[in-house]
Design an enzyme around this catalytic site. Sequence first.
Site, PDB file in Angstrom:
ATOM      1  N   HIS A 105       0.794  -1.232   0.000  1.00  0.00           N
ATOM      2  CA  HIS A 105       0.000   0.000   0.000  1.00  0.00           C
ATOM      3  C   HIS A 105       0.834   1.294   0.000  1.00  0.00           C
ATOM      4  O   HIS A 105       0.773   2.106  -0.907  1.00  0.00           O
ATOM      5  CB  HIS A 105      -0.904   0.041   1.246  1.00  0.00           C
ATOM      6  CG  HIS A 105      -1.668  -1.214   1.512  1.00  0.00           C
ATOM      7  ND1 HIS A 105      -2.813  -1.549   0.829  1.00  0.00           N
ATOM      8  CD2 HIS A 105      -1.466  -2.209   2.416  1.00  0.00           C
ATOM      9  CE1 HIS A 105      -3.296  -2.696   1.291  1.00  0.00           C
ATOM     10  NE2 HIS A 105      -2.502  -3.115   2.257  1.00  0.00           N
TER      11      HIS A 105
HETATM   12  C1  BDR Z   1      -2.965   0.513   5.459  1.00  0.00           C
HETATM   13  O1  BDR Z   1      -3.125  -0.083   6.734  1.00  0.00           O
HETATM   14  C2  BDR Z   1      -1.883  -0.370   7.308  1.00  0.00           C
HETATM   15  O2  BDR Z   1      -1.925  -1.587   7.971  1.00  0.00           O
HETATM   16  C3  BDR Z   1      -0.892  -0.324   6.175  1.00  0.00           C
HETATM   17  O3  BDR Z   1       0.378   0.079   6.650  1.00  0.00           O
HETATM   18  C4  BDR Z   1      -1.475   0.701   5.253  1.00  0.00           C
HETATM   19  O4  BDR Z   1      -1.104   2.003   5.611  1.00  0.00           O
HETATM   20  C5  BDR Z   1      -3.643  -0.353   4.440  1.00  0.00           C
HETATM   21  O5  BDR Z   1      -4.998  -0.475   4.707  1.00  0.00           O
END
Ligand code: BDR
Length: 313
Positions: A242
Amino acid sequence: MPRKIIIDTDPGQDDAVAILLALGSPREIDVLGIVAVAGNVQVHQNATNALKILELAGRPDIPVYVGCERPMRHKLFTAEYIHGKTGLDGPDLAEPTIVPRDQHGVDYLIETLRREPTGTVTICALGPLTNLGMAFVKAPDIVPRIQEIVLMGGGLFEGGNVTPAAEFNIYVDPEAADVVFHSGVPITVVPLDVSHMMLTTQPRIERFRSLGNKTGVATAEMLDFFDRFDKAKYGWDGGPLHDPCVIAYLLKPGLFKGRHVNVAIETQSDLTRGMTVVDYWGVTGRVKNTNYLRSGDSDGFYDLLVERLSTLP
Ligand code: BDR
Ligand code: CA
């Protein structure tokens, strides 16, 4: 002149790779500081994780600040079930020798935005938006001084990843997200719709491992750990990566496609709390507050990551 950014984050293996991508791109990006927020794990552990990544990258000079310990209204919801007990499970990284600065992260954001010329600092938000929301409440004068907020959060076509409606970063602190999306600052959103295209397949992880530097090996070990949960959940060849999309967008916006829309945050409903209500088809007439990215070139994204991480120790 490199673009000045502050990274607000809860590292997190994917946050860590985002930080490494920024540090591997000094011609384009100047990381002024890193602010930890409560999210994937507790805020002090997130700060420790940020320090570990800075030491890995040979950049102990970049200051790290501890931000808010809990969301504005709700109890903190964490994600050890994805990121592991430390939030950064996978590689065996040394305990950092550097420590966070004394100043609170929210005050660092305010002071820096007041000091730097208007419109010259971009905020890259990789976790819940608590620190930014609090800073906007405490010091509204900083709002028009921000160049842009580029954040990872939300989802439309892919739905949510914590609940059917809500993505983690928005779900954890929807009230803070609401403040940010109503602020009037130019916002670019990297949602799940994009990050779900950026899968950490095994051949891609091996490219990092074979870079020949310790950053590459640590990255491969982080991703080996990180993708196990989502691979099992979605049945895909890899997990979505992400947060590095935020930095990749700054470096190569042409890798992504999106459109200017209104995004509003659901804060009331028990069923859909933290949902990003994206007016993708322009049916509401609400003011367009967001550059909402919808898709990205995953091969180009991983090529960029490999190229930039190869320059680190
Ligand atoms: C987001 O949630 C976190 O666990 C990850 O680092 C990312 O920023 C994805 O949904
Ligand atoms: Ca994150």
